[in-house]
Structures are given as C-alpha cells and as structure tokens.
Design an enzyme around this catalytic site. Structure first.
Site, mmCIF file in Angstrom:
data_model
loop_
_atom_site.group_PDB
_atom_site.id
_atom_site.type_symbol
_atom_site.label_atom_id
_atom_site.label_comp_id
_atom_site.label_asym_id
_atom_site.label_seq_id
_atom_site.Cartn_x
_atom_site.Cartn_y
_atom_site.Cartn_z
ATOM 1 N N TYR A 47 74.613 30.467 137.308
ATOM 2 C CA TYR A 47 74.727 31.883 137.666
ATOM 3 C C TYR A 47 74.538 32.737 136.413
ATOM 4 O O TYR A 47 75.100 32.450 135.352
ATOM 5 C CB TYR A 47 76.100 32.176 138.281
ATOM 6 C CG TYR A 47 76.310 33.630 138.641
ATOM 7 C CD1 TYR A 47 75.976 34.114 139.900
ATOM 8 C CD2 TYR A 47 76.843 34.528 137.715
ATOM 9 C CE1 TYR A 47 76.166 35.445 140.225
ATOM 10 C CE2 TYR A 47 77.025 35.864 138.030
ATOM 11 C CZ TYR A 47 76.690 36.310 139.286
ATOM 12 O OH TYR A 47 76.870 37.629 139.592
ATOM 13 N N GLU A 105 70.976 40.391 138.584
ATOM 14 C CA GLU A 105 71.730 39.220 139.008
ATOM 15 C C GLU A 105 70.774 38.124 139.466
ATOM 16 O O GLU A 105 69.868 38.372 140.259
ATOM 17 C CB GLU A 105 72.695 39.582 140.139
ATOM 18 C CG GLU A 105 73.562 38.409 140.576
ATOM 19 C CD GLU A 105 74.406 38.752 141.790
ATOM 20 O OE1 GLU A 105 75.564 38.310 141.833
ATOM 21 O OE2 GLU A 105 73.908 39.447 142.694
#
Length: 422
Positions: free
Chosen positions: A144, A232
């Site tokens: 992530y 993101e």
C-alpha cells in the site's frame, strides 16, 4: 478506492439527521485509467491498458494494445471504491473481472451503460460509461502506498504498508506498527533518505532498492507538480520479474489549482457527480445534498451547520447544506433556489441569513426573482437579520409572496419543521 484510513486522516463529516453524512470536498476526482495514464507520463510503472466506451471500440483496441494477451483484466470505471465487491443492478457480480480475451466482449457488454452499486456509491449506484482493459500481471507481492496532505506537519505525508490490496483501515487498526508515515519537508522536497524510509516500509521482496526509491520520488514529483490532494495506490504490486507496478490509481486534485492544471481538470467527469452539486459549483455555491425534507439556504458554513442542528432539534431533517457565502449576487440566490426546488424530497425551505458582508436586501431581491423563475410549490420560511434587514423585509412584504417570516433561528426552525410535516 479511497480507503477508510483516509476517512480518518483527511475526511470531514457532517453529523445530521441522526447519522453521519460524508462531506464532499471541493476537489477533482479522476478515473483509474486517467490516473494510470498520468502516472505513466511521470515514468511510474503502470500496467499496459486502454479504456473503451463501447463494444465497437473493443476489437480494434485488443488488436492494437493486446495482440498477444490470452487474458485481460476488465475494470468498470466509476468514481467510487469497492468495485470488486460491487453488484450491478442487472445482476452481474463484481465490477472487476479477469477473463480470457475472447470473453472480454461479453463481460464488458454487461458493464457498459449499467449501474454498479458498491459500499461507497449508496443504493443508487453509479453508471459505468467506460471500462478499463488491462494486461494480467503475475503479482508476487501487494503493498500500500499513498501521499496526502497532513495538517500536523503542514506538508505532504507519505504513507506506506508492506501489505496492500485489502482494506487498509482494518490493517491499520489490527497492526498499526505496519503503517509507516514519512513527512516530507515541502521546501526541501523528497530526499533519497525519505524515499528509502518509504521503501523500507513497503519492504519489497525482490524489487531493486535503487529503482524502488526512484519510483517513490517520481510519485512525489507527480503529487507536487499536479497539485494533488491525494495520491493512493492500493495495491502497489511487485511482479514476478521484480518490478514495482501501480496496479491501481486514485488521484484527487485541489480545485484551487484548476487555473494552472487545465489539462487535468478537463478530465472531470460530471456524469459521476451529483447534478445539483455540479450546478452549484458552476454558480460558486457550496452545496452538499443530504437525505432530509427541509431545504436550507444560509450564509456562512458555521451558521449553516447551526441551522441544520436546530432543524434536527425540532424534529426535522435537513435536505442539504447550502452556503451562499458572504458576497453572493442576486443571480446566485436564484440559482440556489433552483437547486433547492429540484429536489423532490424537499417539503419546505428555510432561508436563514445573518447579514454582515452579505446584505439582506440582496437576498430578498434574489428570493423574489427566484419566485419568477421557479415554481415554489413548498412553504418558504425566511429569517433575516443584520445589514439592510429593514430594506430586505420591505422587499419581501411588497412582493406579495406567501412567505412565512420568523424572528429568530429557533422560531424559523420550528416553523419550517411544522410547515414540512403538517
């Protein structure tokens, strides 16, 4: 795609009508395929892909872009997360599918023009106008990565985790030590040391460390030069040939930068937004649609929040947050009324103006003119106080409109609730 971690870090909410309402910020949100294309321009590794809007484009796209691929990933494109676990209203399960190349037409045909419902869209769902075809990569590790703006450090903050592809909020709650945060000095920019800390947090299994550091620096460069508020990637994946690849893309941009990011802001997809909010933004009004029955038109965000609270206190539910600001024109007031009356759920309208910079007579003239352009089929409660209040009240009285006047906010909210639910 905006994970719950960011709901905790950067989102704001409105507590109204007995439940939490997500506040929509003034920022541009673009589709995954657009974000991937932008990242590619900055040298970030992204999967080979192409977006199509109709099945007519499919055959030629596969021939040109995927001539030797036996399998493809078909991704529905909507501005909401949770696509993989979503359900189309036509019954198709999942907004992301991996299929044989000869089956792409069938699955894409069931997505295009259909409504996809996810945990972030609400029950109404969002229409899929495009699907994104991507090469199927052999992934050996998922991580992530995100960059956002942090108030505490007054600058960009990089967030990384060695596990990705799943709910980052759950991971942060169960294993907070796995989440690393690297604040970046906005004046110095990202250093090799900063990027190395991020790579250490990602903990890639086989990707070259130096190349990984360069990928992080390229992502930071994109974030700054494009005026992002959020970048993101979930997952940032590691492939079998030891490459870091942005297998997903979520980018938001600061609306205040629209004047210098014209190419990016030309990517805006208004079909994915609330039509009322699109109209409000064009009129430079701050509008957020809610689920109640009492439409509100107020000047000032604080007064708007107080108005919604007191409506709830008297047993009603606000239909919206609408702040006309301190220097609204008569035309903006007319547009505000058009937006309020376009909502079929609205049973009454409460106008609450405390005139400081905003003058009561301007609001009053706007209300009268709005009545000429809009069919006011619901009761309108008006509370005016402050600058030019006497002129404003006189304009309303001489208009002959059947308005309900109030002396103070408490009186106005009580009358609005009574008018809406009588």
């Amino acid at each position: 795609m905006v994970r719950g971690l960011f709901n905790k870090l950067v989102s704001r909410s409105l507590s109204v009508a007995g439940k939490w309402q997500q506040q929509q910020l003034r920022r541009l949100n673009i589709h995954e395929y657009q974000g991937a294309e932008l990242m590619g321009k900055y040298g970030v590794n992204v999967p080979k892909g192409a977006a199509i809007a109709s099945l007519d484009e499919l055959k030629e796209t596969i021939r040109k872009v995927f001539p030797n691929d036996n399998e493809l990933v078909v991704k529905s494109q909507i501005l909401a997360g949770g696509r993989g676990l979503g359900t189309f209203k036509n019954g198709l399960k999942g907004g992301v599918h991996i299929v044989k190349t000869d089956q792409v037409a069938d699955i894409a045909g069931k997505m295009l023009g259909e409504i996809l419902v996810t945990k972030q869209t609400g029950p109404q769902g969002k229409i899929v106008s495009k699907v994104y075809l991507c090469e199927k990569l052999s992934l050996v590790n998922e991580m992530y990565f995100a960059i956002t703006l942090d108030r505490k450090t007054a600058g960009p903050l990089i967030i990384a985790c060695s596990k990705g592809g799943t709910s980052i909020e759950d991971l942060a709650e169960k294993f907070p030590d796995m989440i690393i945060k690297v604040p970046i000095d906005v004046f110095k920019g990202i250093t090799d040391e900063d990027a190395a800390k991020v790579v250490d947090g990602l903990a890639p299994k086989g990707a070259d460390r130096k190349d990984s550091i360069e990928q992080v620096k390229k992502l930071y460069k994109l974030f700054c030069e494009s005026d992002c508020t959020l970048l993101e990637i979930n997952p940032l994946a590691e492939t079998s040939d030891n490459q870091l690849v942005a297998a997903d893309a979520k980018l938001n941009f600061d609306d205040n930068a629209a004047f210098r990011q014209k190419e990016i802001f030309a990517l805006r997809d208004p079909t994915q937004e609330d039509p009322r909010e699109v109209v409000a933004a064009e009129a430079d009004l701050n509008y957020i649609g809610l689920d109640g029955e009492i439409g509100c038109m107020v000047n000032g965000a604080g007064l708007a929040m107080a108005t919604m609270d007191i409506i709830k206190l008297h047993g009603g539910t606000p239909a919206n947050f609408l702040d006309v600001g301190g220097n609204a024109s008569e035309g903006q007031v007319v547009e505000a009324f058009k937006i309020l009356t376009s909502d079929d759920k609205v049973k009454a309208i409460l106008v609450n103006i405390f005139g400081g910079i905003m003058k009561c007579d301007v609001i009053a003239s706007g209300i009268v003119n709005a009545a000429k352009h809009v069919s006011l089929k619901v009761p309108v409660v008006v509370r005016l106080e402050g600058t030019n209040v006497d002129q404003g009240k006189r304009i309303l009285k001489e208009s002959g409109m059947a308005l309900i006047t109030a002396e103070d906010l408490d009186d106005a909210a009580e009358k609005a609730v009574k008018a809406a639910y009588k």
